[in-house]
Write a protein that holds these residues in place. Structure first.
Motif, mmCIF file in Angstrom:
data_model
loop_
_atom_site.group_PDB
_atom_site.id
_atom_site.type_symbol
_atom_site.label_atom_id
_atom_site.label_comp_id
_atom_site.label_asym_id
_atom_site.label_seq_id
_atom_site.Cartn_x
_atom_site.Cartn_y
_atom_site.Cartn_z
ATOM 1 N N SER A 151 -5.718 31.144 -97.312
ATOM 2 C CA SER A 151 -5.942 31.225 -98.933
ATOM 3 C C SER A 151 -5.599 30.105 -99.559
ATOM 4 O O SER A 151 -6.369 29.731 -100.569
ATOM 5 N N THR A 153 -2.916 29.534 -101.462
ATOM 6 C CA THR A 153 -2.324 29.650 -102.776
ATOM 7 C C THR A 153 -1.178 28.877 -102.856
ATOM 8 O O THR A 153 -0.755 28.713 -104.086
ATOM 9 N N VAL A 238 -8.807 45.891 -101.575
ATOM 10 C CA VAL A 238 -7.679 45.314 -102.287
ATOM 11 C C VAL A 238 -7.225 45.931 -103.733
ATOM 12 O O VAL A 238 -8.237 46.694 -104.234
ATOM 13 N N THR A 240 -7.425 45.087 -106.515
ATOM 14 C CA THR A 240 -8.534 44.602 -107.627
ATOM 15 C C THR A 240 -9.499 45.746 -107.806
ATOM 16 O O THR A 240 -9.914 46.199 -108.647
ATOM 17 N N SER A 274 -3.908 43.307 -98.747
ATOM 18 C CA SER A 274 -4.079 41.640 -99.151
ATOM 19 C C SER A 274 -3.511 41.145 -100.306
ATOM 20 O O SER A 274 -3.482 39.913 -100.636
ATOM 21 N N ALA A 275 -2.923 42.138 -101.236
ATOM 22 C CA ALA A 275 -2.155 41.570 -102.307
ATOM 23 C C ALA A 275 -1.212 42.662 -102.688
ATOM 24 O O ALA A 275 -1.622 43.722 -102.390
ATOM 25 N N ASP A 387 6.782 33.699 -105.332
ATOM 26 C CA ASP A 387 7.138 34.888 -105.777
ATOM 27 C C ASP A 387 8.622 35.055 -105.885
ATOM 28 O O ASP A 387 9.172 35.920 -106.438
ATOM 29 N N SER A 415 1.193 38.354 -114.250
ATOM 30 C CA SER A 415 1.696 37.224 -113.411
ATOM 31 C C SER A 415 2.607 36.621 -113.587
ATOM 32 O O SER A 415 2.592 36.156 -114.691
ATOM 33 N N ARG A 468 -7.877 34.282 -109.593
ATOM 34 C CA ARG A 468 -7.730 35.033 -108.331
ATOM 35 C C ARG A 468 -8.809 34.364 -107.306
ATOM 36 O O ARG A 468 -9.847 33.784 -107.622
ATOM 37 N N LYS A 473 -6.241 38.094 -104.809
ATOM 38 C CA LYS A 473 -4.986 37.720 -104.820
ATOM 39 C C LYS A 473 -4.784 36.599 -105.953
ATOM 40 O O LYS A 473 -5.599 35.856 -105.816
ATOM 41 N N THR A 475 -3.951 33.490 -107.836
ATOM 42 C CA THR A 475 -3.381 32.323 -107.127
ATOM 43 C C THR A 475 -2.621 31.559 -108.403
ATOM 44 O O THR A 475 -2.707 31.187 -109.301
#
Length: 484
Positions: A151, A153, A238, A240, A274-275, A387, A415, A468, A473, A475
């Protein structure tokens, strides 16, 4: 023959795919993919792991192209439908694709690039008629099958090369753990350039002889209609998407809510991945649907490694136990490390990155930090890089702080990141999306009542929405840039 073809031969007359208002049997899929393989073999007897990039709408065309590339001996490189041209160029150039396949609506997007890179350019429905009837090559498990890009990220996306053996192991592990059968039916609402959609949904369904429906566009109403009409019994999404479904359900009349809740309870199981799944979303969805979402943990390089049990206790915020055929351990620093046939072959053209990603004794270093919970399962603390915030000598889990923040009235989402700081190393900061006014001073006071002061954010920034990627996910690199 590739294992997924072998398995699906049993179900020739059964519906494999529903898309664009049409139903396609497994026999239809076998014929159409074999014809596409012949098209690819027009100038050779075997693609020999040549890369074929394709920008094809989800549905029957996507799968026949994917299976056709495999049958011709090539490696599939799925392209993200929403990426701008520079991102598409990066994937195509980095993978060294020599063939580009597109749905008609993407012809203008990639025609110029295909010409510039001297790639063979195939437009479905325009120049995709096979003119050969060659014997298809033998493709064994050691061959490269797919390159999916990370991804990005935390850095530039890397091409993750999985062999047919890797995919076979990933799919069969989930078939066993989640008890897929030919009686199942599902809908794919996920992008098909990530492992979640490609492997967990589509490949598992087709391996098991189940049916998979594709929606032309994401629609909460369309998803609920499928559920209410008993068209599906397995659903994966996911966090979301679950948040969107909750919002949609809460806006319905009481009678409509009751009907949908009754229909939701009839599903066999529902998965989130996925998240990180907010505990608040998990609990609200259980109230609405009667399902405690099954959380699992995986990544592009390893497929799925951990899963809450299909039968047995599922713990909110935890991702369960190693899946069949997967070995998992924690390093001294708490990093999840994985070994087994599901683990990818290499990063494309990056031998140094590949070597650095494995321990001396052959375990893949995921970069994710976890702890073992009280019942022997795993709880993810976050990515070692983004994280886990190192502030004032402490290692702080951003995910833990996010879970607390989401409980505060007026906060819709958040976040937590670390901002570079001379005094603290990293300063704990939070980007928040609000649904009603939030007083920052009152929020700070409340947070200090919930957790140790060193964990609480020292800076807040209100954003209209969180940045995202295609899988939903957040970013966090973009969050840092927006609030520092």
């Amino acid at each position: 023959m590739i294992q997924i073809f072998n398995n699906s031969l049993t179900y020739a007359n059964k519906t494999a795919i529903i898309s664009d208002g049409k139903s396609f049997s497994y026999a239809d899929l076998h014929q159409a993919s074999a014809e596409f393989a012949q098209l690819l073999l027009a100038e050779t007897d075997d693609l020999g792991e040549g890369r074929v990039a394709f920008m094809v709408n989800p549905g029957f065309d996507y799968v026949r192209v994917q299976w056709g590339i495999w049958q011709a001996g090539g490696i599939v490189v799925p392209l993200c439908l929403s990426y701008p041209l520079p991102s598409l160029r990066y994937t195509i150039e980095n993978s060294g694709a020599s063939v580009i396949v597109v749905s008609p609506e993407f012809e203008e997007t990639l025609k110029g690039l295909a010409s510039e890179l001297a790639c063979r350019f195939i437009v479905l429905g325009k120049n995709d008629q096979a003119k050969t009837t060659k014997k298809l090559p033998e493709v064994d498990d050691s061959r490269g099958a797919m390159i999916l890009y990370t991804s990005g990220t935390t850095n530039l996306p890397k091409g993750v090369v999985s062999t047919h053996g890797n995919l076979n192991a990933q799919i069969s592990s989930l078939i066993e753990a989640w008890k897929w059968t030919s009686k199942d039916s599902t809908v794919c609402v996920l992008p098909l350039h990530h492992v979640h959609g490609v492997v967990n949904v589509v490949s598992c369904a087709l391996w098991a002889g189940a049916s998979c429906e594709f929606l032309p566009n994401f629609s909460e109403k369309a998803i609920f209609d499928l559920i209410e009409n008993a068209k599906i019994n397995v659903f994966m999404a996911v966090p979301t998407i679950y948040f969107k479904l909750i919002t949609y359900w809460e806006a319905l009349s009481e009678d409509q809510q009751i009907c949908l809740t009754q229909a939701l309870r009839q599903l066999r199981f529902m998965i989130s991945g996925s998240a990180a799944l907010p505990v608040s979303v998990m609990e609200r969805w259980e109230t609405i649907s009667g399902h405690l979402l099954l959380e699992r943990y995986g990544m592009t390089e390893i497929g799925m490694a951990l899963s809450n049990p299909y039968d047995g206790p599922r713990v909110a915020g935890h991702v369960g136990y190693p899946l069949p055929g997967v070995s998992v351990r924690l390093s001294e620093e708490g990093e999840i490390q994985v070994k087994g046939p599901t683990v990818f072959k290499e990063y494309w053209n990056k031998p140094e990155s590949t070597a650095e990603s494995f321990t001396e004794d052959g375990w893949f270093k995921t970069g994710d930090i976890a702890v073992i919970d009280e019942i022997g399962g795993y709880r993810i603390l976050g990515r070692n890089s983004v994280d886990i915030i190192k502030s004032g000598g402490y290692k702080i889990s951003a995910l833990e702080i996010e879970e607390v923040l989401r409980q505060y009235p007026g906060i819709a989402d958040c976040s937590v990141v670390g901002l570079p700081n001379d005094e603290w190393g990293e300063l704990v900061a939070a980007a928040i999306v609000i649904k009603s006014h939030v007083d920052e001073k009152a929020l700070s006071t409340w947070m200090r009542e919930q957790m140790p002061a060193y964990k609480t954010p020292r800076k807040y920034a209100v954003l209209a929405e969180l940045p995202r990627n295609a899988m939903g996910k957040v970013t966090k690199k973009d969050v840092v840039n927006l609030i520092q």
